[in-house]
Write an enzyme that holds these catalytic residues in place. Structure first.
Site, PDB file in Angstrom:
ATOM      1  N   LYS A 138       0.849  -1.192   0.000  1.00 53.92           N
ATOM      2  CA  LYS A 138       0.000   0.000   0.000  1.00 53.92           C
ATOM      3  C   LYS A 138       0.887   1.246   0.000  1.00 53.92           C
ATOM      4  CE  LYS A 138      -2.594   0.400   3.664  1.00 53.92           C
ATOM      5  NZ  LYS A 138      -3.712   0.190   4.606  1.00 53.92           N
ATOM      6  N   SER A 213      -8.476   0.325   3.914  1.00 55.88           N
ATOM      7  CA  SER A 213      -7.718   1.160   3.004  1.00 55.88           C
ATOM      8  C   SER A 213      -6.750   0.391   2.111  1.00 55.88           C
ATOM      9  CB  SER A 213      -6.922   2.188   3.820  1.00 55.88           C
ATOM     10  OG  SER A 213      -6.031   1.539   4.717  1.00 55.88           O
ATOM     11  N   ILE A 234      -5.907  -0.277  11.007  1.00 56.18           N
ATOM     12  CA  ILE A 234      -6.225   0.428  12.250  1.00 56.18           C
ATOM     13  C   ILE A 234      -7.733   0.470  12.489  1.00 56.18           C
ATOM     14  CG2 ILE A 234      -6.460   2.775  11.327  1.00 56.18           C
ATOM     15  CD1 ILE A 234      -4.749   3.722  13.742  1.00 56.18           C
ATOM     16  N   GLY A 236      -9.747  -2.117  10.365  1.00 56.07           N
ATOM     17  CA  GLY A 236     -10.169  -3.130   9.404  1.00 56.07           C
ATOM     18  C   GLY A 236      -9.516  -2.995   8.049  1.00 56.07           C
ATOM     19  N   SER A 237      -8.477  -2.191   7.925  1.00 60.66           N
ATOM     20  CA  SER A 237      -7.906  -1.864   6.618  1.00 60.66           C
ATOM     21  C   SER A 237      -7.237  -3.022   5.899  1.00 60.66           C
ATOM     22  CB  SER A 237      -6.893  -0.719   6.761  1.00 60.66           C
ATOM     23  OG  SER A 237      -7.535   0.460   7.163  1.00 60.66           O
TER      24      SER A 237
END
Length: 535
Positions: A138, A213, A234, A236-237
């Site tokens: 990411k 995310s 932080i 469910g990302s």
């Protein structure tokens, strides 16, 4: 291969077969598909392009690919080239990549092949468990020479000058960074969209979100366009995108993974909900990859613990009573029941069958997360301006109406909530969290897991999360509890959308989560691929 035929009665006409066409983003009849010449579509498969036979190797686990490279059965260069080719094939349809480093990755792969051809000792091989295996991360993970914008327009020209600590550890383990992937603006939303790179689409249905995310990572994994996906979580990302895209995702016990180089983190933050993790097509990758990034803290997670599935105590929760969240839908309740039934059938006795569990803390999942996220070091208002003053939510809303704001609407809503809505009472939140932890962790001990719903619904349509902004709290409550959890796929519903559950354990019992995930992988046929395989 999951395929479906949807039969819909048409008034005054005979029934027709309906299939989903991702190119047109709607259901059409099979006859329409043929007439339109849309030969890429198959029943309820999105138009991601079938995986070419020469790329079938991308369905294998990272662990097995590393072994093939070390044993000279596969060249790292060929594997990296396959990933790059697959990315170029699917990325125009899902928009998951922010920037590739393809030439550099190929050069590094060639160096690995040369190293192996010259002879690799057992000691060197052991130090590099993922030698020659490509990975993506990411964009909020610093990778030297790659963009480091967090999706913020004011940071659109920012380039990372060094690697994050996690990226460095993956490199030391022999892995090769290939590309950085898309994320929501400042990682604060359930959809992967920002003004710098645009919106990432779910490969199972391009009209729906892949989550956030780490949506870019999950979309690539579901289309077999990456081998290792480095994420962070932080709220469910890691697990949300894994759920929406039908893959596995592990959220290690917070406090064990290195955070230096993630967003603005320095690595010295204590008592945080944030943890790095991985999304994967195979459970067998999650433990070894977690070992690599946690380093000398690996022993804390008991990842090498030999766990017998019959010795695990199972508990489950079917739905939350939190009034701010939607109720868990029929499809996901059914998935949970299938898991409970299967475990009950395999239990050594009725006493070991899964038992229901509930605590009043589940009635307030979002408010608990809202309180604890306010204790994290990030100051959103300052971060939105990249340190040049503080953004004001109401002012940005007015500018948005006039077409003058550079922020996404969801970011503005988040700012308004933080700056103007009532705060959560600290004494209430801390007391309830402590009571919840004590009750749940005493119940689970070192040999129990909680089967928890992933969300109220499968992957929602783009922008619809604004109507149900708190549904992510099924993942967020795990961050509040600061415990490990593994997202497990469980097939698809009648619309072809992935289903799944979370497996939660007490802190530092990551091995229990992964053991149960492996058991469910064997019982429910593994991850949900978003593409067909060419013969």
């Amino acid at each position: 291969m999951w395929t479906f035929t949807v039969w819909r009665p048409l008034q005054g006409k005979k029934k027709s077969v309906y299939v989903y066409c991702a190119e047109r983003n709607r259901f059409i009849t099979g006859e329409s598909r043929i007439q339109a010449g849309c030969t890429k579509c198959s029943r309820l498969y999105s138009c991601m392009g079938a995986l070419d036979k020469k790329h079938h190797i991308l369905t294998c686990s990272a662990v097995s690919l590393a072994q093939k490279i070390k044993q000279k059965e596969l060249k790292s260069e060929d594997l990296v080239k396959a990933v790059i080719e697959r990315i170029k094939e699917v990325n125009p349809k899902i928009n998951a990549i922010t920037r590739g480093r393809y030439e550099a990755a190929l050069d590094e792969a060639k160096a690995v092949d040369e190293l192996i051809s010259n002879g690799l000792s057992d000691e060197e091989a052991a130090k590099k468990p993922f030698l020659g295996v490509p990975f993506t991360s990411k964009e909020s993970q610093a990778v030297k020479g790659q963009p480091f914008t967090f999706g913020l327009w004011c940071r659109r020209r920012e380039i990372a000058t060094e690697d994050s600590e996690a990226v460095s550890r993956l490199k030391e383990a022999g892995a090769i960074p290939v590309a950085s992937t898309n994320l929501p603006e400042l990682l604060v939303w359930q959809e992967t969209r920002n003004p710098v790179y645009g919106m990432t689409r779910n490969p199972h249905h391009t009209g729906r979100t892949p989550g956030g995310s780490s949506g870019g990572e999950a979309a690539l994994t579901a289309t077999c366009a990456t081998v290792i996906s480095l994420c962070s979580d932080i709220g469910g990302s890691t697990r949300m995108p894994a759920f929406y895209c039908g893959t596995y995702g592990h959220h290690p016990t917070p406090g064990t993974t290195p955070l230096k180089g993630v967003l603005f983190r320095k690595g010295d933050e204590e008592d945080t909900m944030l943890s790095l993790g991985f999304i994967s097509k195979h459970v067998e990758d999650l433990g070894p990859l977690t070992k690599v990034i946690v380093g000398d803290k690996a022993s804390l997670l008991n990842l090498d613990k030999d766990v017998n599935i019959k010795d695990i105590n199972f508990y489950y929760m079917e739905t939350s009573k939190d009034m701010m969240l939607s109720s868990v839908c029929f499809d996901l309740r059914g998935a949970m029941k299938r898991v409970i039934t299967r475990i009950s059938q395999d239990a050594s006795s009725t006493a070991n069958a899964p038992k229901p569990y509930y605590h009043q803390g589940f009635n307030h999942m979002y408010n608990l997360w809202k309180y604890w996220i306010s204790k994290e070091p990030e100051d959103l208002a300052t971060f939105y301006t990249n340190g040049n003053g503080k953004a004001n939510g109401l002012m940005e809303l007015a500018k948005k109406v006039l077409g003058m704001s550079n922020y996404c609407f969801f970011s503005i809503v988040r700012l308004i909530e933080e700056q103007y809505l009532p705060k959560v009472d600290s004494d209430w939140a801390e007391t309830l969290t402590k009571e919840m932890k004590n009750d749940l962790f005493n119940k689970l001990g070192d040999n129990g897991v909680l089967l928890l719903p992933s969300a109220p619904h499968p992957a929602p349509f783009h922008f619809s999360c604004l109507l149900r902004p708190y549904n992510f709290a099924y993942w967020g409550i795990v961050n509040v509890l600061k415990c490990p959890a593994t997202q497990v796929p469980l097939g698809v519903n009648a619309q072809g959308l992935p289903l799944g559950i979370q497996v939660v354990a007490a802190p530092h019992n990551d091995a229990l989560c992964l053991t149960v995930a492996k058991y469910l992988e064997n019982e429910f046929h593994g991850f949900t691929r978003a593409c067909e395989l060419k013969d």
